[in-house]
Write an enzyme that holds these catalytic residues in place. Structure first.
Site, PDB file in Angstrom:
ATOM      1  N   GLU A 142      -8.159 -15.594   6.361  1.00 50.96           N
ATOM      2  CA  GLU A 142      -9.130 -16.402   5.624  1.00 50.96           C
ATOM      3  C   GLU A 142     -10.201 -16.936   6.573  1.00 50.96           C
ATOM      4  OE1 GLU A 142      -6.134 -17.981   2.150  1.00 50.96           O
ATOM      5  OE2 GLU A 142      -6.076 -18.906   4.135  1.00 50.96           O
ATOM      6  N   ARG A 179      -9.231 -17.871  10.321  1.00 59.16           N
ATOM      7  CA  ARG A 179      -7.821 -18.247  10.407  1.00 59.16           C
ATOM      8  C   ARG A 179      -7.121 -17.188  11.249  1.00 59.16           C
ATOM      9  NH1 ARG A 179      -3.755 -19.361   5.262  1.00 59.16           N
ATOM     10  NH2 ARG A 179      -1.822 -18.609   6.213  1.00 59.16           N
ATOM     11  N   ARG A 196       0.202 -29.140   8.025  1.00 58.64           N
ATOM     12  CA  ARG A 196      -1.077 -29.317   7.330  1.00 58.64           C
ATOM     13  C   ARG A 196      -1.288 -30.789   6.994  1.00 58.64           C
ATOM     14  NH1 ARG A 196      -1.513 -23.883   3.455  1.00 58.64           N
ATOM     15  NH2 ARG A 196      -1.420 -22.402   5.193  1.00 58.64           N
TER      16      ARG A 196
END
Length: 527
Positions: free
Chosen positions: A382, A398, A462
């Site tokens: 990504e 990414r 995250r």
């Protein structure tokens, strides 16, 4: 006799001092949580107050807590509530106090810098041990999402009138206001994911995302692409529209991972996504071009500021090599170059099923698209694209190796790539999607082109959604030019857009929700 009496007095004084010195005191400390205050959510736990009552001390009765906040924020707050937990994580089970700041304040608004002190009635008996009192804010439905709320705890008042001062710990007590654009359960949808956002020439904000009806998992699944539209810079959002639905059966005919692009020459909006007919996403897609064998690169467009949308346009045969296993866009947003070309970041899974980030582009405003472009680095997925200088594209990727983002540039539309000096060392990343845009903003009264980047600012987990700025178009990323937006655990994806010369907007994932915040550039670039 006098000597003995003197010795006795000294011994008594020493033993008394020792006794009092050995008696530990109750401590009350505040720990600010760096999270925004979001309209549409019932709880925004912005402050954690830890009350430590040592063993041997009797239970303490508390009747009130005083907090202070910027007075101009009071009009937007429906409720300040206190919740008691025995363990550290917040949960809204035991409410011990609530107040409306407009009726429980000790001062009125006299200037923009005025402070209101709010007494919150409390009914709590705390026994020896560690207790956490969370201060949570709920905004009114009519609340503005401009500006910030600055809230601190002053003291806890005990039953007999004594006040335990709350010690302020290091941290930022200023929280931005924002709005939950989509919440899990809205329209009977399990999860909203994969945000993309853009602003049109009319100032309209258009956000796109996955509508994951049954669960939070990726394709293949029952997923459509949804759109939310705002005409007041994000304060309110119109009802959701489904703009990409590949028809029945839904359970194995999903479309998702959207990216959105605005063409300033034609005023046309484009949305790209991956169509998986059956198991034709990453795991099940095969070489070929047919929807029955491989995932499809599809587009929809709008010519009326996002009010209505075209039927899906399949461009797979234009952009995919037949030998590749899969080819689709990078989620988030695309760009219009200075010469008018439209560009989406993309990713392909090659003949050996190894992923590579790349691009597609259109030289004729979307009438046709060029792909089949080899990417700069393997095992990247990504990505997002930005034009730094005229004709030079920077691909921010990414990297599945973990720890950092990878970065490459091209000045010939991907015919060749050069790995950038910042690649795999400047931008920490936990293997997640990130967003990058170029914006012309005012810094010290002068317009300047700046790159803004957002992602979870960690190499593991995250958490800590952060916006960073580069004042030299991506050559360097200094720690002085970044702002933590939300420290909590999240799904991690985000998308940036420019609102005006002073403001950047961010649409990002919570847990199954999507949140939008307007962030002043001056809070990101502080030095």
């Amino acid at each position: 006799m006098r000597v003995r009496l003197l010795i006795a007095i000294i011994c008594f004084a020493f033993s008394t001092a020792t006794l009092f010195a050995a008696s530990p005191a109750i401590t009350t400390k505040a720990y600010p949580q760096q999270i925004p205050v979001l309209k549409g959510l019932p709880h925004n736990p912005v402050l954690k107050v830890a009350v430590a009552i040592p063993a041997g001390i009797h239970a303490q009765l508390y009747y009130a807590m005083q907090v202070q906040l910027n007075a101009d924020a009071c009009k937007d707050i429906e409720e300040i509530a206190l919740y008691l937990t025995g363990a550290e994580p917040f949960h809204a089970q035991q409410k011990i106090g609530t107040a409306n700041p407009t009726t429980n304040t000790k001062s009125s608004i006299t200037s923009p810098k005025a402070i209101s002190k709010v007494n919150i009635p409390v009914n709590a008996q705390l026994h020896p041990g560690m207790h956490f009192i969370w201060v949570s804010i709920k905004l009114k439905e009519s609340a503005s999402i401009d500006g910030a709320i600055q809230l601190k705890a002053n003291y806890l008042q005990q039953a007999y009138g004594a006040k335990q001062l709350v010690t302020a710990t290091a941290g930022n007590y200023k929280r931005f206001k924002g709005i939950a654009v989509r919440k899990a359960g809205d329209d009977n949808v399990h999860t909203y994911r994969i945000p993309g956002i853009v602003q049109t020439n009319k100032g309209t904000l258009l956000s796109v995302y996955d509508i994951r009806y049954k669960h939070s998992g990726d394709l293949p699944a029952n997923i459509d692409v949804g759109l939310s539209r705002s005409t007041d810079t994000g304060k309110s959002w119109q009802p959701m529209k489904v703009i990409m639905d590949m028809g029945t059966p839904h359970e194995n005919n999903g479309v998702g991972d959207p990216a959105i692009l605005f063409d300033p020459i034609t005023n046309k909006i484009w949305v790209a996504a991956l169509w998986s007919k059956g198991n034709r996403s990453i795991a099940g897609s095969q070489p070929g071009l047919s929807p029955d064998t491989t995932g499809q690169f599809v587009l929809v467009c709008s010519e009326d500021d996002g009010l209505t949308w075209s039927n899906p346009i399949n461009i797979t045969e234009q952009v995919k090599k037949p030998g590749w296993h899969l080819f689709f866009n990078g989620p988030g947003s695309g760009i219009a170059m200075q010469d008018g070309k439209l560009v989406f970041a993309a990713q392909y899974w090659d003949e050996q099923k190894v992923p590579h980030s790349t691009i597609i582009y259109s030289s004729n405003h979307g009438k046709s698209w060029t792909g089949n472009i080899h990417g700069p680095k393997s095992n990247t997925t990504e990505s997002q694209i930005v034009e730094t200088n005229k004709g030079t594209l920077m691909l921010n990727m990414r990297d599945n190796r973990g720890n950092y983002r990878s970065v490459a540039t091209t000045n010939n539309m991907g015919a060749s790539w050069t790995e950038h000096a910042s690649s795999y060392n400047a931008l920490p990343d936990p293997v997640c999607m990130g967003s990058i845009i170029k914006a012309k903003v005012k810094i010290k009264g002068q317009l300047k082109e700046v790159l803004f980047f957002s992602n979870p600012n960690t190499s593991n987990g995250r958490t800590h959604i952060t916006i960073k700025a580069s004042l030299d178009l991506g050559e360097t990323w200094h720690s002085a030019h970044q702002l933590l937006i939300d420290e909590r655990n999240s799904f991690g994806y985000s998308s940036l857009t420019q609102i005006d010369g002073h403001t950047i907007g961010i649409l990002y994932e919570g847990i199954r929700d999507l949140y939008f915040i307007k962030v002043p550039v001056s809070t990101i670039i502080r030095k």
